[in-house]
Structure formats: C-alpha cells, structure tokens
Design an enzyme around this catalytic site. Structure first.
Site, PDB file in Angstrom:
ATOM      1  N   LYS A   1      32.107 -39.257  24.719  1.00  9.37           N
ATOM      2  CA  LYS A   1      31.044 -38.752  23.846  1.00  9.37           C
ATOM      3  C   LYS A   1      31.410 -38.930  22.370  1.00  9.37           C
ATOM      4  CE  LYS A   1      27.810 -37.357  26.654  1.00  9.37           C
ATOM      5  NZ  LYS A   1      26.467 -37.989  26.608  1.00  9.37           N
TER       6      LYS A   1
ATOM      7  N   GLY B   1      18.082 -36.577  35.826  1.00  5.64           N
ATOM      8  CA  GLY B   1      18.947 -35.548  35.271  1.00  5.64           C
ATOM      9  C   GLY B   1      18.210 -34.303  34.827  1.00  5.64           C
TER      10      GLY B   1
ATOM     11  N   LEU C   1      18.258 -32.782  31.914  1.00  7.08           N
ATOM     12  CA  LEU C   1      17.630 -32.897  30.598  1.00  7.08           C
ATOM     13  C   LEU C   1      16.380 -33.762  30.638  1.00  7.08           C
ATOM     14  CD1 LEU C   1      20.186 -33.289  27.669  1.00  7.08           C
ATOM     15  CD2 LEU C   1      18.476 -31.526  28.044  1.00  7.08           C
TER      16      LEU C   1
ATOM     17  N   ASP D   1      30.132 -30.304  23.538  1.00  5.74           N
ATOM     18  CA  ASP D   1      31.211 -29.510  22.957  1.00  5.74           C
ATOM     19  C   ASP D   1      32.579 -30.034  23.374  1.00  5.74           C
ATOM     20  OD1 ASP D   1      30.916 -28.784  25.627  1.00  5.74           O
ATOM     21  OD2 ASP D   1      31.391 -26.672  25.281  1.00  5.74           O
TER      22      ASP D   1
ATOM     23  N   TYR E   1      35.742 -37.337  29.388  1.00  4.35           N
ATOM     24  CA  TYR E   1      34.323 -37.143  29.080  1.00  4.35           C
ATOM     25  C   TYR E   1      34.141 -36.913  27.583  1.00  4.35           C
ATOM     26  CZ  TYR E   1      29.634 -35.107  29.133  1.00  4.35           C
ATOM     27  OH  TYR E   1      28.312 -34.833  28.889  1.00  4.35           O
TER      28      TYR E   1
ATOM     29  N   ASP F   1      17.926 -49.544  32.464  1.00  3.85           N
ATOM     30  CA  ASP F   1      19.370 -49.351  32.596  1.00  3.85           C
ATOM     31  C   ASP F   1      19.971 -49.352  31.197  1.00  3.85           C
ATOM     32  OD1 ASP F   1      22.070 -49.391  33.041  1.00  3.85           O
ATOM     33  OD2 ASP F   1      22.036 -51.075  34.446  1.00  3.85           O
ATOM     34  N   ILE F   2      20.399 -48.169  30.738  1.00  8.09           N
ATOM     35  CA  ILE F   2      20.853 -48.070  29.343  1.00  8.09           C
ATOM     36  C   ILE F   2      22.113 -48.876  29.085  1.00  8.09           C
ATOM     37  CG2 ILE F   2      19.779 -45.804  29.045  1.00  8.09           C
ATOM     38  CD1 ILE F   2      22.623 -44.606  29.194  1.00  8.09           C
TER      39      ILE F   2
END
Length: 732
Positions: free
Chosen positions: A579, A460, A462, A552, A575, A486-487
């Site tokens: 989050k 990714g 980030l 956001d 999404y 693998d999270i």
C-alpha cells in the site's frame, strides 16, 4: 418583461443567536466564524459581493442596552468594506433579544430600534438591513411550538411574538432611515405551503392564510377585512396595534424568500400510514372553543402524490410575486443532504429563478445559505449533538475547505452557470421512490446519465458498498468485476474506461490478504501497487478524478499516538509495504488523485468483518480471542459517504478516513457485545509489550462520526437482527 440586469449570487453566514431555556446558542461561535476573520477573504474569493451578515443585538449588548461591545463587528465590517462586499446587516436572527427583553416584552420594539440606530450611526455606508429575520417562523417556533424562548404553545403567545417582531422592524427601519435615508429593508421569511386530505382542508386553509401574516402586516394589509384581523383581536392583539401597520411604511424594499425541502407540508388524518415522529395535531392550540380538534400526521409534501409543478421554490416564488408585485430575492437556498443533492438543490433554485425572470418576475438574487454551514439545525437547535451540515465551506479542519457548493458558487458568481456530472441525475425530491405511498401518476423517468462513476472491485466489501450507496444518492455508477476490468492489465483498464466513459473512477479492488508469506508477496504487490498504478495512469491521461485506497498498515504502530496524513510511512508487513508503494506510484503519476487511508472495516451488509465475527462467535458459544493492537474502527457506510463527498468537492491527496476515536480490539469486542445485549467481558490479559497503535486521525478534517455512534447504527442497519431473542438465548 424579463427582469433587468443579471441574476446575482448572494451569500449568507448562519448567525442565529437563540435562547433555549436559560441558555443561548450562537451559530457564529459554533461554526468557528467568531475567531476567523480570514473567512471573509475566502468568501470574497468565491466572487460573492453581497453578504447577509450579523450585527446581532444579543452579541453586541448582551447585558444592558447601553453597554455595547463593537470590537468584533468593527473589525469584520471594516474588512467587508475593504473587500468590496456589500453587507445586508442582520440585527436579530431567530432570537428574542438579550436577557433583559423578549418577544412578549412591550419594550422590545423600542429597544431594537435603539440598537438599529446605533448600527446605522456606526456604519453609515451600510444600506441594506434585515432587522428581524423570518418573524413568522420565529414566532411559530417561539410562541406556538415551544422550541425557543419564551417557549409559548398557544396562539396568544404566537401572535404577540409576531406583532412585536413586525412593530420592531418598522421602528428599526424608521430609526435607520433617520441616519441613512436610502436604506433598504430586505425582509426575509420562510415561504412554504400546506396541502392536505379533504378532511383537513380547513386546517390547511388556516395555515396557508397564516403564512402571509408577517408580510401582510408590514405591507399594511391587515385591515378589518383581512381573514386574520378578527383572530388577532380574539387572542389579545389590540385594534390600535394592528392599525399601526396600516400606514404601510414597513413595506420591504426586497422580499427575501427562504424555502427548504421541508417547507411544504401535507396533513393526513390517517396517522398509521406515517412514522410516529410525524404525528401531531391542532389540539394544543385551537383558535377558539368551537374549532375542530384533530389528530393528524404532518409530513413533507415532497414525498406525497402531488403534481411536481405545484411544489418547490418556483411555485412559491410565483405566489409571492402574484400577491405583492414587489422585488424578490431568494435569501436562503440550502439543503442539508449529501453533497450532490446540495448542488442539485442549488441549481434547481437558480434555474427556476432564471425561468421566472424570463416571464417578468422581478427576482434579484439567489443566496447560498449558509456559506460556513450550520450546527444542529436538524433539531432546530434544541439538541446539542454537534451535527454539522457543510455549506460552501466545510469548517471541520484547520481551515475552512471549499466544497462542491463552493465550486458551484464561484462559477455562478462569475459566469452565471455551473456544470457537473452529478447534475445528470435529478434530486431525490424529483426521483421515483421518494413517496410514502405509491403515486397514482408515474414519475417521469430521468434521462440515462452518460457519465457514471466507474467502480472496480465488484466482489469486495467496498465495491459493493459504493454501488449500493451511489444508487441511494442518485449517482449513476458501473460496478466492474475483474473479468470486466483487470486493474493489473493496463490494456483492460483502458478498454473499460473507453467503454463506460466515466467522469470518475473509484478503485476499490485489490489484494486484501495480509500474510507475510513470500509466495503471496508478488500477488499482493501486483494487485495493490501495480494495479493502483495502472488505474491512476489511465485516469491521468484522460483527466479523470480517481480514488485509491490505502491502509493504516502503512504504519508500524510504534509512534504512540494516532497517525496523521503527513507522518512518514513505515510499514511492518507485506500488505503495508504494497500500500505504501501504491501511494508513491499513484502520487507520482496522478497528483490530483484522492488517496484514502482507512482502517478496520465493519459494515452492515457483509460478513467479512470483525464485528460480525464477534457476534457470530457469541451466538455460537465460541471463544473470542481479540488481537492485540489499538485501531480506529471504520464503519463502511460512513466511509463511503465521506469519500463520495470528497470526490464531489474535487479533493485530492492523502486523507485519513476512519470513525473518530480509537479502541483496542478487546474493548471493541466488549462494546459490540454490550450493544447487542450479550453478557461477555474480556478476561485479563497476560503482561505484554505495549500494543501497536495504528489508529488514524486527520490534520485535514475530522469529517466522520465517532466509532461509538457507528457501532450503535450498525445494529439498526445490519441485515442480521443480532438483538433477536433467539440469538440472545443461544448466547446464554
């Protein structure tokens, strides 16, 4: 013999009041300390008991020497006394006095002595003073380089400023000691050294003699045999003015040495080997008509091939001790760099001083400078850019926030030691790759750190950015793919942590598609909520700091203003829901987790962002159709640097990190096009409802630059040269 007594940790508050042109800059005002008495309690909380603190002449008697306002200093000195903090009172800090005098005014010394006497009468319990901070440095910047008032650019003005400052110091201490006979002079000075090519050794020798001039004057050493005695006479200083100092009653009780990574310089006539900003020479101020005139580069010696033992605090302090055999304190230790480099610099100074004390050097203290940071010192205060460097506290929030330097300060003040994983790696000034040119001798390799930062999300934007900037900042890290950790699988997370034994974990992995399609909902929640929970749970069990990322999109955009951290979440898409759920789970499992809400990424190293897409469409002649909505664009390098600083500071809880300001997608596209040189403007939009505003602001601290500056920096750092003529031609 080793120095007696433990090494003390002192503190200092940046308090420069300097005149530039017709205006004054006041760092006490610019850092906000002018309005915050509570700063003194926060400083006391670090365990600091000796503090360099201002009773600055320009602030107390700005308009007339006999019209004084003591209200601010009365309140502050009273509080210092209540807190048990011993002040070192600074009377002039890089200044040239109030408007009615200057460093070339013959009355300056007498006027400052009058101010000093009043300070001593008002605060008779104060027994340590610095009447004039760094007189040689101030004289150079004011009389030789023209930065500060009186903006001289010749040796006559430089020497006049210096003699004035030193005479003022002697007279001020005489006046103080009439009131407080045991008062001590703590005389500060920047102590560097100049290295050079053989061709420029004459210039280096001159500057290396000059660096002692202020202290030599105060110690009464500038007699007729001194190498600068004749130079002073030649440039208008009278014999009797120099003889004034020979009595030696201006000798400091403690020599305060300030030293920075830029204090040591290297001169090279081969200017084409260095950036143009370092080009200069001695043509502006030759010492006499016969002096050789050269054009040369003046660069940081730390970036040259010079043996490391000849550079740095330790070498310079040893020189001061050998020359004067007098008690010393490090009165400024600061590095305006990333947080871990600030900590490494402080600890290198502290450890180097400890080693010198063991060999008989009488060094009393190390001073953290500046506790509250400083503004625009990267331009020597000449530019007003609002460039802030944090110190032990970061003042960019409702209250000063303790940083990693503050944590180090408390530990050093209380125990004399400090440990942190970032100290596994050496500072940039000790690492390979710092040199302007490959060194002849190989830099000793650092021992591999046993405690990296573990980063999830190798594919990714980030994750890759964190790995890149950790490498630049000397932070050992391990970037893991999903196959390596693998999270969504707690067993995989536990195994990765056991294998790599990190000191912190940054979870930059997750599901980023934002479709509301039902078939994607489970995938989105599994990665973003369950995955974040698994990582946080594993870190909580091991007591590890963890960084999680939110968005956001946890807000629906109906509030009508930028969202703050304490605003209730109200997601309007799958999404955002995932989050928001991740935030709830992480906070419940790991209260010390750092949760970053951010927005609208764009960065210089990948193509998956709006800015790159706009430029690609313009280059290809495609129609640009920006989305509706108002956002806070976030430049990925700024975000990563801010997160790493907060991680080093030990911060936790929810933080909003986006570049300051907000814009519509359409306005952002116009700005990007204009910056790149494309001629494009958004067309009129049909009448519609007020667009959603998911812009972010912060009530915890505005620590990122403006998005306007970020857009400009994108073009200098991007791996695609969008300003190349071939792109501009294609867009026509």
């Amino acid at each position: 013999m080793p120095a007696s007594g433990p090494l003390e940790l002192w503190g200092g508050v940046e308090c420069t009041v300097v005149q530039i042109g017709n205006g004054f800059r006041n760092q006490v005002e610019e850092t906000g300390h002018l309005q915050r008495l509570s700063d003194l309690d926060a400083i006391a909380g670090l365990g600091i008991r000796t503090l360099r603190y201002p009773v600055v002449w320009e602030s107390i008697a700005p308009d007339h020497p006999d019209i004084c306002d003591w209200s601010w200093t009365d309140e502050r000195f009273s509080r210092l006394r209540e807190l048990g903090i011993r002040p070192i009172a600074g009377l002039v800090h890089h200044g040239s006095g109030p408007r009615y005098t200057s460093l070339i005014d013959p009355e300056f010394p007498n006027l400052l002595a009058r101010h000093a006497e009043r300070v001593a009468e008002r605060y008779p319990w104060v027994d340590m003073f610095t009447p004039v901070n760094e007189p040689l440095t101030t004289a150079r910047f004011s009389g030789l380089y023209g930065h500060w008032h009186p903006h001289g650019r010749d040796y006559a003005t430089f020497l006049r400023c210096l003699v004035t400052e030193c005479r003022a110091t002697v007279l001020a201490m005489r006046a103080i000691r009439r009131i407080t006979p045991h008062a001590q002079l703590v005389q500060t000075e920047d102590m560097g050294k100049v290295f050079s090519t053989p061709h420029l050794s004459y210039q280096a020798d001159l500057e290396n003699q000059r660096r002692w001039l202020s202290l030599d004057l105060l110690f009464g050493r500038v007699d007729r045999s001194h190498p600068w005695h004749e130079i002073c006479l030649r440039h208008g200083i009278k014999e009797e003015e120099l003889d004034f100092f020979l009595e030696g009653d201006g000798a400091p009780d403690i020599i305060g040495i300030n030293h920075y990574p830029t204090s040591e310089r290297y001169l090279d006539e081969a200017t084409d080997r260095y950036p143009e900003c370092f080009h200069g020479g001695n043509h502006l101020h030759p010492l006499n008509g016969a002096t050789r005139i050269d054009h040369y580069a003046d660069v940081e010696a730390l970036r040259m091939d010079i043996p490391s033992e000849e550079l740095g605090f330790k070498a310079r302090l040893a020189e001061v001790w050998d020359r004067y055999r007098h008690p010393i304190a490090v009165t400024e230790a600061h590095h305006g760099s990333t947080r871990e480099e600030q900590v490494r610099w402080l600890m290198e100074v502290w450890q180097g001083v400890q080693e010198l004390r063991e060999t008989g050097h009488d060094i009393r203290a190390v001073t953290i400078w500046s506790l509250l940071g400083a503004v625009d010192w990267n331009s020597l205060l000449v530019a007003r850019n609002g460039f802030y460097e944090p110190g032990a506290f970061d003042i960019r929030g409702p209250n000063p926030r303790r940083t990693a330097i503050g944590r180090a300060a408390e530990s050093l003040a209380r125990t004399g030691t400090f440990e942190h994983p970032v100290l596994d790696q050496r500072g940039w000034w000790r690492r390979d790759g710092r040199h302007y040119h490959p060194p002849a001798r190989k830099v000793a390799a650092s021992a591999p750190a046993s405690r990296p930062i573990l980063i999830a999300g190798a594919t990714g934007t980030l994750g890759r950015a964190f790995a890149r900037l950790c490498d630049q900042r000397g932070l050992d890290c391990v970037l893991l793919t999903r196959g390596e950790m693998d999270i969504t699988d707690p067993t995989s997370v536990d195994a990765a942590l056991a294998r790599h034994r990190p000191w912190a974990v940054i979870n930059a992995a997750g599901y980023v598609r934002v479709s509301d399609a039902a078939r994607e909902r489970d995938l989105c929640f599994k990665a973003n909520a369950a995955g974040a929970e698994a990582v946080a749970q594993a870190c909580a069990r091991l007591g590890l700091p963890v960084v999680a990322f939110s968005s956001d999109r946890v807000f629906d955009g109906s509030l009508g203003r930028p969202y703050l951290e304490n605003d209730p979440v109200c997601p309007a898409c799958v999404y955002g829901e995932s989050k928001a759920e991740a935030e709830r789970r992480v906070a419940g499992i790991h209260p010390e987790a750092l949760v970053i809400r951010t927005s609208a990424f764009f960065g210089p190293w990948d193509k998956a962002n709006f800015v790159y897409q706009v430029l690609s469409d313009l280059e290809a002649g495609r129609t640009i159709k920006p989305s509706a909505g108002v956002v806070s664009p976030t430049y990925v390098p700024d975000l990563v640097h801010a997160v790493l600083d907060l991680l080093g500071d030990g911060e936790h809880g929810v933080w909003h990190l986006a570049n300051q300001g907000m814009t519509s997608w359409s306005e952002l596209a116009e700005r990007v096009a204009a910056e790149a040189g494309f001629s494009w403007r958004a067309g009129p939009r049909a009448v519609e409802e007020i667009p959603r505003m998911t812009a972010l602001s912060s009530e915890r601290g505005l620590i990122m630059p403006s998005f306007e500056s970020a857009v400009s920096r994108y073009f200098s750092e991007c791996q695609v040269d969008w300003k190349a003529q071939r792109f501009l031609d294609a867009a026509e």
